[in-house]
Every structure is written in C-alpha cells, then in structure tokens.
Design an enzyme around this catalytic site. Structure first.
Site, PDB file in Angstrom:
ATOM      1  N   GLY A 683       0.826  -1.204   0.000  1.00 28.34           N
ATOM      2  CA  GLY A 683       0.000   0.000   0.000  1.00 28.34           C
ATOM      3  C   GLY A 683       0.855   1.247   0.000  1.00 28.34           C
ATOM      4  N   GLY A 685       1.107   5.390   1.517  1.00 31.48           N
ATOM      5  CA  GLY A 685       0.637   6.331   2.524  1.00 31.48           C
ATOM      6  C   GLY A 685       1.037   7.742   2.176  1.00 31.48           C
ATOM      7  N   PHE A 687       3.518   9.529   3.233  1.00 28.70           N
ATOM      8  CA  PHE A 687       4.935   9.837   3.123  1.00 28.70           C
ATOM      9  C   PHE A 687       5.756   8.698   2.519  1.00 28.70           C
ATOM     10  CE2 PHE A 687       4.567  13.797   5.114  1.00 28.70           C
ATOM     11  CZ  PHE A 687       3.713  13.681   6.197  1.00 28.70           C
ATOM     12  N   GLY A 688       5.120   7.691   1.956  1.00 28.57           N
ATOM     13  CA  GLY A 688       5.897   6.620   1.351  1.00 28.57           C
ATOM     14  C   GLY A 688       5.053   5.411   1.018  1.00 28.57           C
ATOM     15  N   VAL A 690       4.635   0.937   1.326  1.00 31.15           N
ATOM     16  CA  VAL A 690       4.897  -0.219   2.179  1.00 31.15           C
ATOM     17  C   VAL A 690       5.007  -1.463   1.296  1.00 31.15           C
ATOM     18  CG1 VAL A 690       4.110  -1.598   4.127  1.00 31.15           C
ATOM     19  CG2 VAL A 690       3.621   0.855   4.067  1.00 31.15           C
ATOM     20  N   LYS A 708       8.399  -0.096   5.328  1.00 31.38           N
ATOM     21  CA  LYS A 708       7.870   1.217   4.955  1.00 31.38           C
ATOM     22  C   LYS A 708       9.015   2.065   4.424  1.00 31.38           C
ATOM     23  CE  LYS A 708       5.371   5.225   6.825  1.00 31.38           C
ATOM     24  NZ  LYS A 708       4.736   5.784   8.037  1.00 31.38           N
ATOM     25  N   ASP A 812      -3.114  10.480  13.835  1.00 26.05           N
ATOM     26  CA  ASP A 812      -3.546  10.076  12.486  1.00 26.05           C
ATOM     27  C   ASP A 812      -4.276   8.738  12.538  1.00 26.05           C
ATOM     28  OD1 ASP A 812      -3.930  10.298   9.791  1.00 26.05           O
ATOM     29  OD2 ASP A 812      -1.954   9.560   9.224  1.00 26.05           O
TER      30      ASP A 812
END
Length: 993
Positions: A683, A685, A687-688, A690, A708, A812
């Site tokens: 997936g 996110g 900031f990066g 995974v 990650k 978050d």
C-alpha cells in the site's frame, strides 16, 4: 327655594373634592420628605426640599396643574444611596419614576404596585437585589420598565404578561434565571426587549418572534437554547436590532431573516448554529453582521452567493464570520462590499486560495482579520492604501513571497500579526513608521537579513515576536528605548554579538526568549533590574562569563534557562536560586557551586576554595574519574560479549526476529523486496510506500516482514520518519505494531534512503475489511470481530494516553492505520504524525495549524489551531468506531452542507440509532444465530428474536460510544479509559449466558 337645594349640595361636593385634593397634595409632600430623610445625598441635590417651599418646585419633581399632585420623580445620576422607602407608594398620582444610575440597595418595594397610573419606572444601574415583585405585573398603564444593571435574582414574573401597554422591558445584567415566560409573546406593543447577561436557560420562547412591533431584541450572554423559526423574518417587519450572541441556539439560520428588511444589526455569534452560511438579501439598512464562533459551513459557490447577497447592504460597517467551518475560496465579489466597511473578519476557518484583490476601496477599514486559514499566494500590496487600518491579522496561513513595503502609509496600525506563514525576504524599515504599533508578530517565516534599527525605536511596542526566522546581525543598543516592551521572542534565528547592556532599561519586560542563536559575550550584569521578568531563556548560545548575581532578586521569575552556553564561575545561591525547579543550567561545564543541592540537582561541579587548588585539583579529579570510568567500561564490555555468545542460540530460538541484523542496509531491503517489485507493494501512505519483504536469518531461515520506504522527495517525510522512530522506540503493547529495526543510509545512486521494518500483518488493514471491493466480498467482518477490533484499538490508545510518560498522541488514527494479524488482532500503525504531550511543548508542538491527521478524522479544534492532544485522538477513534459499524466513510459524498458522519448518526432517534448501522452486520448475525440454533436443536423464533435484539442493542451501544468520543467540544468527550471500559461491558453483554 327648591332651586337653592341642588346648588347647596353641589357646593358641598366641590368643597369636599378640593379638600381631598389638598390633603392628597400634603400626602405627596410628606412622602417626598420621608424619601429625603431615608437616603444619603452626597451631592446635596435634595437640599432645597423643605417644608418652607412648594414641593412642586423641588429638584426632580413635576406636578399636575390642578391640585399640585406629583406626576414625576426623576432623580437619575445623583449618587443617592439607601433603601427604596415604601412611602413612595403614597404618590398615587405618579406617572414616571426615574431613580436610575444611583446606589440604591435592598429590594424593590411591592408597594410600588399601588402606583396604578405609572407609565415609566426606571431603576437601572443601582445595587438592588432580591426578586422582582410579581405585583408589578398589574400596572396596566406601564410602558417602560427598566431594572437593568442590578443584582436581581429569581425569574421574570409570569404576571408580566398582563402589561399590555408595555413598550420597553429591560432587565439586562442581573442574575435572573429560569425560563422566559412564553406569555411575553402576548405583549403586542413591545418594541424593546433587553434581557442580556443573565442566567436564563431552557428554550427561548418562539412566541416572542411573533411580536410585530418589536424593534430591539437582545438576549445575549445567557444559556438559552432553541432554534430560529423557519418563517423567522416574516413577522418582524419593524425589527432593527437582533442580538442573540453567546447562548446555545442551534439549528439552521433561516434565509427568511432577510424578510425583516429594517434590520440594522444582527449578532448571532457564540452559539451552535449549523448548516450553510445564510444569505442576507434585501437588508439595505444593515450596518453590523456578526456570525462568528458557530458551526456554519460553506463552499466556494456558497461564498460567492453569500457576498453577492450583501451587495445592496451599502451601509455595512462590520462583518464578522470568524470561527466557523467555512471552506473554499473567497470570491472577487468581496470587493463589492460596502465602502463604509470598518471591520472585516473571516479568521479561524478553512478558507483557501488567495486574498481577494480590490480591498483598497475600503478606506474606512479599521480591522482586517484573515488569520488561521489556509490562504496562499502573496499579500496584496494594495492593503497599504488603507491608512485608517489599526489591526492587520493574517498569521497562521500559507502566504508566501516577499512582504510588500506597504507600512509607510499605515501610521495608525496598533497590531501587525503576520507570523506562521512562508514569507521570505527582509523586514522593511517602513514598519518603524508605525509609531502607534503595540504588537508585532513576524514569527515562523523565512525572513532573513538584519532586524532594522527602526523596529527598536517603536517606543509604544509591547510585544515583539521574530522567533523562527533566519535573521542575522546584532541586537542594537537602542533596544533600551523600548520602555513599554513586555514580551520579546527572538529565538531560533542566527542573531549574534553581545546582548546589549541597554536591555536593562526595558523595565516592563516580562518574557524574554533568545534561545538558539549565536549570541556571545557575557550576560548583562544588571539584568536583574528587570523586576517584572517572569521568563528568561538564553539557552543554546555562546554566552560566557559568570551568572549575574542580580538575577537573585527577580521574585516573579518562573523560568530561567541558561543551558548549553559557556558560562563559568559560581552559581548564585540566594533568592531565585533557592527554587531549583525554576532554572536550567545544563551544558555549562565550567559552572560550579558551593551548594550541595545545586550540585546534586543541576549537575554542576562543586567549587574548590583557593585559586591553586581550583587550577590543578579540578583537572586531576576529572582525569581520575575518566580513567576509572574507562576501566569499568572495558570490563563490562568483555563480560557482555561473553554473555551474548552464550545466549545467542537461545535468543534466536525464542524470538523469531533476533536473527535479523539490526544494522540493516539498503541492499538487504532491496533483495528482500525483489528490487521493490510491484507485486510486493502492499500500500501507499502520505509519506511513502509499504512493501512485503522476505528476509534471511543468519541461521538460513527466512521471515516475511513489512518495509515502509519513505518518499524523501516530500518535505516532511524525514520529519515523519524521525517522529515515528522516536515514538515507537520505547513503547510496547500487544496492539501496537512491532517495529523490528530502521534503516537510514544511501541507495546505490548515492541518494538518501530511509525505511522502517515492521512485523508483517497478513490480513491487511481495517479499511479494506470495512469497505471490501467486489473481489473481497467474502471477507466481511462479523459483528463480534468488529467489536473485538474496536477493543484492540481502544486498548492501544488507552496505553498511549494513560500509561506512557510522557503521553503520546497518535494524531492520524483511521482504518487504514489499523492492521490485522493472522488472528484478526488489531495493531495500530503509522506514528509519523505522533506527538509527545510534554508539559513544556514549545519545541515539540507549536500552535501552527498544520492539520493533524486525515480529512474526516481530524478533531474540529485542530482546525482552529489547537495543539495535538489526547482529546483529538479520542475524536478520531469515535469517527473510526462510527465508520466500523455504519460502513460509511466520513468523506462520503452524502456528507455535505454541514452534515457529517457523527451528526448523521446523532440525528437518529435514541431508539432508532440502529437504523444507520451496516445492515450486513444484522443479517450476518441473524444467519450465524440461526445456524447455531439449528445445530443445537433449540427452537427457532424466540431464540432468534432474542439474539437479534441483543445484536441491535450491541450496535446501538457501540454507536453511542462513538458519538460520546466524537463530540464537537473536547471537554464533552470521554477519555480512552472510559471508552475502553464501556466497550468491554458491551462485549461482556454479548456472551451467551
């Protein structure tokens, strides 16, 4: 003879009549003299009241032409004091009684009810107490009743509904309470109703909105609730002033308000009004419109309509729509507002785009307030044409570019707040021409160059905040001319040179922070002369010399931070320095003290008496201590290595991750993820990305982990990486994802590479399970699985909030950040935005308005600049809980025009809340219970009905927990310990016994 008999009787009647008038006149005189004798008259206003003169000529007394009966007694503003004597009730011919603005105390006499001819009774601005006599409700001729600004208690007497002639009822600024009688709506002649600043509660009677004669309505600062009727403006053709601020009114503000076309002032601020921002067509006389501090919403299109609706309000002077949920851009039609505009405030919203052009036409503008939004672009230079401007507030936005040189014309400016933006360039000297400036905030920008000397010549300045820029150069000696300066924040710059001794002349200074600069030289010796000083932070500079003894006498000092400089000599021991909790001296290796407490608590060395001993003994002591420490460290190292060799086999077998090198490299990760192959991408996110990676043990075995990989092209990715590593390095909980190691190195191209290696979760994240696609339709979570996952997530947050020191706010929380292992146990992940909730959060947190979390899950207060908090996490958890059991995302298209997921659920009736639940939960539970009943041979209908009822009850209880966590106001939310306890109780109720 018969003719004279009637004349005789008529003569007798006239004699008795005039004799009665004469007697009543004497009674009036005696009542007035009795009044005089019982009051204190410091101004001798009643000195002419005597038995030797006609009472009709006395000051403040007016009599009838026939019979000298007292018709009015008007004695306002004379500083008279005492109790109101009941003898005034003998003035039975009295039409007007005005004793306002005096110092009368005690209760209002019930005997005033005998004054049946009374038209006016004014007792405002005294010290009267007690309740309002209900008997006054039978003064049928009364037109004006003013008891405002007293200390009256109790309720408005329901008998006031009988005052059919009443035009003016003013009871403001008392301590009245309870309900407002609905019967007041029967006062058809009422034009002025002022009951502000009391303790009235319950619903405001809508009957009052039907009084067509009403001109002035003010009920501000009470605890009144209710909604405005949809036909609100249709029955108020004469209303000019509508003041409902600071109550608890709610619901939608109806557009019918525009039908009250005579309106001049509308103040609905500080309530709970929701829905779209209303439109105000046809209000040509409007001068003041205040809707601030509600929950009104908008879009760009609605903003256009709103400002267009005010096009004809050419007399508008004040427009305040701050602290709402307004979004979208401001239209160019802002420039079509009234040229008479003096106050324009849209602060504390979610507005975007640029600041509209065309404001130079508002020549009368006094206050321009755009702070705490998300405005971008440059500051329009045309603002410099507003030479009457006193307040310019644009802080906490995303404005950029150079600050235009506009200040030479803004000579009336009192407040200039432009902090927390992205302005670059230099500070203009022209700010020095704003001679009346008291507040200057340019903090947290990208400003460089030197600070103009003209800034330090602003003698009226009280607050100067330049912190968090890249300013250079020295602090000029003329800083000493700032006699009114109370606050000076210049930390986090590149300022250098000596701290000028002239700062000792700033005798009003209370808060001074100069930390993290390049100041050198010694601290001014007489800085202790700043008697009002409460905070002094000079840390992380290059200051030398001793700590001035003059600091000992600062009795109001709460924080003294001199840490990480090059200070030397003996630490003072008197006054301020007797309280070790108030100051920080770390990182000054040449400080010493004769006080054992200071040595033990602050880590400074003990002072050695005598120069030679000081010169030779101290290095010797340090050498001996260092050698001893080195020897012990070597012994410990050998012992540790030997122990590790013995335990290595046991550790590898007991922990499946111990065989993985903690110093993992970019090459290791590249191999494990098959060169970051697309099929290994789990997936993405904020900031990066995974990836799934297969790593090899030193024993030859393999293990699957999640990696990650940070996208360092994003400006905040490195900060997110550091925050996540910092947050997770010391936390341990079964419902937090386990971090195995991290990697911070270079890739094969020589570019920076950062990654976090974590435990792999085979069942993916909660978002996919709540909202499965067609290909995953068989993976629906059951009711009990969702309940157990909710308990897992609540357990993780309860640990972070209540068992960590300091507490941690995740910031978050959302379904995508909840991972599920092979046993469907939930683990909270992604601590890239996490915050430590320290008592001193000046560095860890700021009051900036970067939204903390993901849209839909962000607590409302974060939009208004609040710092990260556990309450913010609780709100996110509440939304997550509602989403889990309704299968509706908070970003669903149905949630618009002010509607949100929590409002959608809360709008349901208490007994019908289950109607908004995910129906698949009920159906799935029904199938499972039917299957269970068939297997155990029990009869179907009653048992199924029982279990279905339990399922619905469970879902309803969980949704109510979600609503309690997702309350709009932080103080109204449960904490995680309370929420977890309730979820455990719900889970227990579902057990089959």
């Amino acid at each position: 003879m018969m003719i004279y008999v009637p004349l005789l009787f008529f003569s007798c009647f006239l004699f008795h009549h005039f004799h009665a008038i004469l007697c009543d006149s004497n009674t009036d005189r005696e009542a007035l003299l009795s009044f005089k004798s019982q009051v204190t008259d410091p101004k001798n206003a009643l000195s002419a009241w005597s038995t030797n003169s006609n009472h009709c000529n006395w000051y403040g007394v007016r009599c009838s032409k026939v019979g000298n009966r007292v018709q009015s007694l008007n004695l306002p503003g004379l500083s008279l004091s005492g109790k109101l004597p009941p003898h005034l009730s003998n003035l039975t011919y009295l039409h007007s009684l005005d004793l306002s603005n005096n110092n009368f105390h005690g209760q209002i006499p019930t005997h005033f009810a005998h004054l049946s001819l009374l038209n006016v009774i004014q007792l405002s601005s005294n010290n009267l107490s007690g309740t309002i006599p209900s008997q006054l409700g039978y003064l049928h001729r009364l037109q004006i009743l003013d008891f405002s600004v007293n200390n009256l208690t109790g309720q408005i007497p329901p008998s006031f509904a009988n005052l059919s002639s009443l035009k003016n009822l003013s009871l403001a600024r008392n301590r009245l309470e309870g309900d407002i009688p609905t019967e007041l709506g029967n006062l058809r002649n009422l034009s002025f109703l002022q009951i502000s600043e009391n303790n009235f509660s319950a619903n405001f009677p809508t009957s009052i909105f039907n009084i067509s004669s009403l001109v002035f309505l003010s009920v501000t600062k009470n605890n009144l609730t209710g909604e405005l009727p949809q036909n609100f403006g249709l029955f108020l053709p004469n209303l000019k002033y509508l003041h409902l601020a600071t109550n608890m009114f709610e619901g939608v503000i109806p557009n019918s308000i525009s039908n009250a076309s005579q309106l001049q002032e509308i103040d609905l601020a500080n309530n709970k009004f929701t829905g779209p921002i209303p439109l105000f067509y046809n209000l040509k006389n409007l001068t003041r419109l205040v809707l601030g501090h509600n929950y009104l919403s908008s879009t760009t299109l609605l903003n256009v309509q709103f400002f267009d609706s005010l096009r004809n309000s050419t007399k508008l002077q004040e427009l305040r729509i701050h602290e709402n949920h307004l979004a979208g851009e401001l239209p160019s039609s802002v420039a079509n507002l009234s040229r008479n505009l003096e106050h324009f405030c849209v602060a504390n919203n979610f507005l975007t785009g640029t600041i509209p052009q065309g404001m130079k036409k508002f020549k009368n503008l006094i206050s321009l307030s755009f702070e705490i939004n998300s405005f971008t672009g440059e500051l329009p230079s045309e603002i410099g044409a507003l030479n009457n401007l006193q307040q310019l507030l644009i802080y906490s936005n995303r404005l950029s570019g150079d600050i235009p040189d506009i200040f030479g014309n803004l000579t009336n400016l009192f407040i200039l707040a432009m902090g927390n933006n992205q302005f670059s360039g230099t500070i203009h000297q022209s700010i020095g021409q704003c001679k009346r400036l008291t507040f200057l905030d340019l903090r947290l920008n990208r400003l460089g160059g030197t600070v103009p000397n003209e800034i330090f010549q602003l003698s009226s300045l009280r607050m100067l905040n330049l912190a968090g820029n890249s300013l250079q150069g020295p602090l000029p000696p003329m800083v000493g001319t700032m006699k009114q300066l109370e606050t000076m924040h210049i930390s986090d710059n590149q300022l250098s040179g000596n701290i000028p001794e002239q700062i000792e002349n700033c005798l009003s200074l209370k808060w001074v922070t100069m930390a993290r600069n390049r100041f050198n030289g010694s601290i001014p010796t007489k800085i202790g002369n700043l008697a009002s000083l409460e905070t002094l932070d000079l840390s992380l500079n290059s200051l030398t010399g001793p700590i001035p003894q003059s600091l000992e006498k600062l009795e109001y000092m709460q924080k003294l931070n001199l840490s990480f400089n090059h200070l030397e000599g003996e630490v003072p021991t008197k006054g301020l320095f007797t309280n070790l909790t108030k100051f920080d001296l770390r990182g000054n290796n040449q400080l010493c003290s004769l006080s054992k407490e200071i040595v033990q608590n602050l880590g400074v060395l003990p002072c050695v008496v005598g120069k030679k001993k000081r010169k030779f003994l101290l290095p010797t002591m340090l050498a001996v201590v260092g050698a001893t420490a080195l020897f012990i460290s070597v012994l410990f190292l050998f012992w540790t290595m030997k122990k590790k060799r013995k335990e290595r086999k046991t550790l590898v077998s007991s922990d499946p991750f111990m065989g993985l090198s903690k110093n993992i490299t970019y090459g290791d990760i590249r191999i494990a993820t098959n060169n970051f192959a697309a099929e290994n991408l789990i997936g993405k996110g904020g900031f990066g990305s995974v990836y799934k990676g297969v790593f090899s043990f030193s024993t030859g075995e393999t293990v699957t982990l999640a990696v990650k990989v940070l996208d360092l092209q994003q400006s905040k990715a490195s900060k997110s990486f550091n925050a996540e590593c910092e947050a997770l390095k010391n936390v341990r909980h079964r419902n937090l994802v386990k971090v195995i190691t991290s990697c911070s190195s270079l890739d094969y191209k020589g570019e920076e590479f950062k990654a976090i290696v974590m435990q792999f979760m085979p069942n993916g994240n909660l978002d996919f399970k709540i909202h499965p696609g067609d290909e995953e339709s068989g993976s629906l979570l059951t009711l009990m699985q969702r309940l157990n996952i909710a308990i897992d997530v609540a357990s993780a947050l309860e640990y972070l909030h209540h068992d960590c020191d300091p507490p941690i706010a995740h910031c978050d929380l959302k379904p995508a950040n909840v991972l599920l292992d092979e046993n469907m146990t939930a683990h909270v992940v992604d601590f890239g935005l996490a915050r430590f909730l320290c008592q001193n959060t000046s560095e860890k947190q700021s009051s900036t308005l970067g939204l903390k979390g993901s849209i839909g899950y962000i607590a409302p207060e974060y939009g208004f600049g609040s710092k990260a908090s556990t309450e913010g996490d609780v709100y996110s958890f509440g939304i997550l809980l509602l989403e889990m059991f309704t299968a509706k995302r908070p970003s669903d298209k149905m949630f618009k025009e002010g509607l949100s997921l929590n409002k959608f659920v809360s709008s349901m009736d208490e007994n019908e809340v289950v109607k908004v639940a995910d129906r698949r939960l009920i159906e799935d539970y029904e199938c499972s219970t039917q299957s269970s009943n068939s297997d155990d041979g029990s009869s179907g209908f009653d048992s199924n009905t029982h279990w279905m009822h339990k399922a619905e009850e469970c879902i309803g209880d969980v949704l109510r927990v979600g609503l309690s966590c997702a309350a709009d106001q932080p103080k109204e939310r449960w904490n995680m310990r309370e929420a977890l306890s309730k979820l455990h109780a719900i889970n227990h109720s579902m057990l089959p016994f």
